[in-house]
Enzyme design. Structure first.
Site, PDB file in Angstrom:
ATOM      1  N   TYR A 147       0.838  -1.212   0.000  1.00 29.22           N
ATOM      2  CA  TYR A 147       0.000   0.000   0.000  1.00 29.22           C
ATOM      3  C   TYR A 147       0.876   1.266   0.000  1.00 29.22           C
ATOM      4  CZ  TYR A 147      -3.799   3.123   1.639  1.00 29.22           C
ATOM      5  OH  TYR A 147      -4.730   4.130   1.779  1.00 29.22           O
ATOM      6  N   LYS A 151       0.859   4.018  -2.949  1.00 25.90           N
ATOM      7  CA  LYS A 151       0.462   5.402  -2.654  1.00 25.90           C
ATOM      8  C   LYS A 151       1.619   6.365  -2.893  1.00 25.90           C
ATOM      9  CE  LYS A 151      -3.868   4.856  -1.527  1.00 25.90           C
ATOM     10  NZ  LYS A 151      -4.911   5.448  -2.372  1.00 25.90           N
TER      11      LYS A 151
END
Ligand code: NDP
Length: 240
Positions: A147, A151
């Site tokens: 993640y 991101k």
């Protein structure tokens, strides 16, 4: 005529708040989603926002979906890349599938939506792309190499595409939310969440509407000189 804005993952959480806010600001809003028809039907019933189902991590499905939206609603002038998932776990437990699925949807989705919508914006000389990153892409987070990488990638993607769009009137910006009270955060175990909240200077989780306000500004005419930037909305948790 009202400009058309599409919000990926627009049927729940932060995305839904963004849809409501952009609609209130006068955009014709379309929400994309992945599979939760009940949430989509609820949004449609509450707001009359049109909902389109496809997986933004699927390149062809995204091109087809955006073509359908343009044909049925109008040319897409605003894209909010909000769809995102988590598949958390420390590296030694994380499978390749967990890595790949998060990269495919969270980062690949931004590429796919830009491929579908950026050319038209460039031709028409106006566009707004807002990518939803994360505090965890800025600061990293234990158990989230997938993640955080996706991101963080969104922030690089934003700055690169902003340089390509600038001379065509297309701005590209990111918002890096801190912890917001949505389903995604409800999945965090309570003791972990309490420790997180203790580190937020403002002393609480954020509200989806607080992210939506930032998105609305970046999509407005007033933000024409803002491009390639990241707006951190995180209660002071990470000062970047
Ligand atoms: P939610 O889990 O509440 O909602 C996610 C939305 O994304 C849903 O509408 C979901 O559709 C949609 N979605 C998921 N996968 C896909 C896909 N493959 N294709 C299309 N749509 C998809 O998330 P949040 O509102 O909490 O988060 C929104 C964004 O903000 C995410 O990018 C997240 O990473 C980011 N963010 C969130 C934070 C938070 O604290 N909540 C903090 C920092 C960033 P469906 O309902 O059909 O599953």
């Amino acid at each position: 005529m009202a400009r058309v804005a599409i919000v990926t993952g627009g049927t729940r959480g932060i995305g839904r708040a963004i849809c409501e806010r952009l609609k209130a600001d006068g955009f014709t809003v379309v929400a994309n989603y992945a599979g939760n028809d009940a949430a989509a039907n609820q949004l449609k019933a509450d707001t009359d926002v049109a909902c389109y189902k496809w997986d933004v991590g699927d390149h062809e499905a995204t091109l087809d979906g955006c073509t359908r939206v343009a044909r049925e609603v109008g040319p897409i002038d605003v894209v909010v890349n909000n769809a995102g998932i988590t598949r958390d776990g420390t590296l030694h437990r994380m499978s390749y599938d967990d890595w790949h699925e998060v990269m495919r949807i969270n980062l690949g989705g931004c590429f796919n939506m830009a491929k579908a919508c950026f050319p038209g914006m460039r031709e028409r000389g106006w566009g707004r792309i807002v990518n939803i990153g994360s505090i965890n892409g800025q600061a990293g987070q234990y158990g989230q190499v997938n993640y955080a990488a996706a991101k963080s990638g969104i922030h690089g993607f934003t700055k690169a595409l902003a340089q390509e769009g600038a001379k065509f009137g297309v701005t590209v910006n990111a918002i890096a939310p801190g912890y917001i009270d949505t389903d995604m955060v409800a999945a965090v175990p309570l003791p972990v969440l309490e420790k997180i909240v203790a580190k937020i200077p403002v002393g609480r989780l954020g509200h989806a509407s607080e992210i939506a306000r930032g998105v609305a500004f970046l999509c407005s005419e007033d933000a024409g000189f803002v491009t390639g930037s990241t707006m951190s909305i995180n209660g002071g948790q990470h000062m970047y």
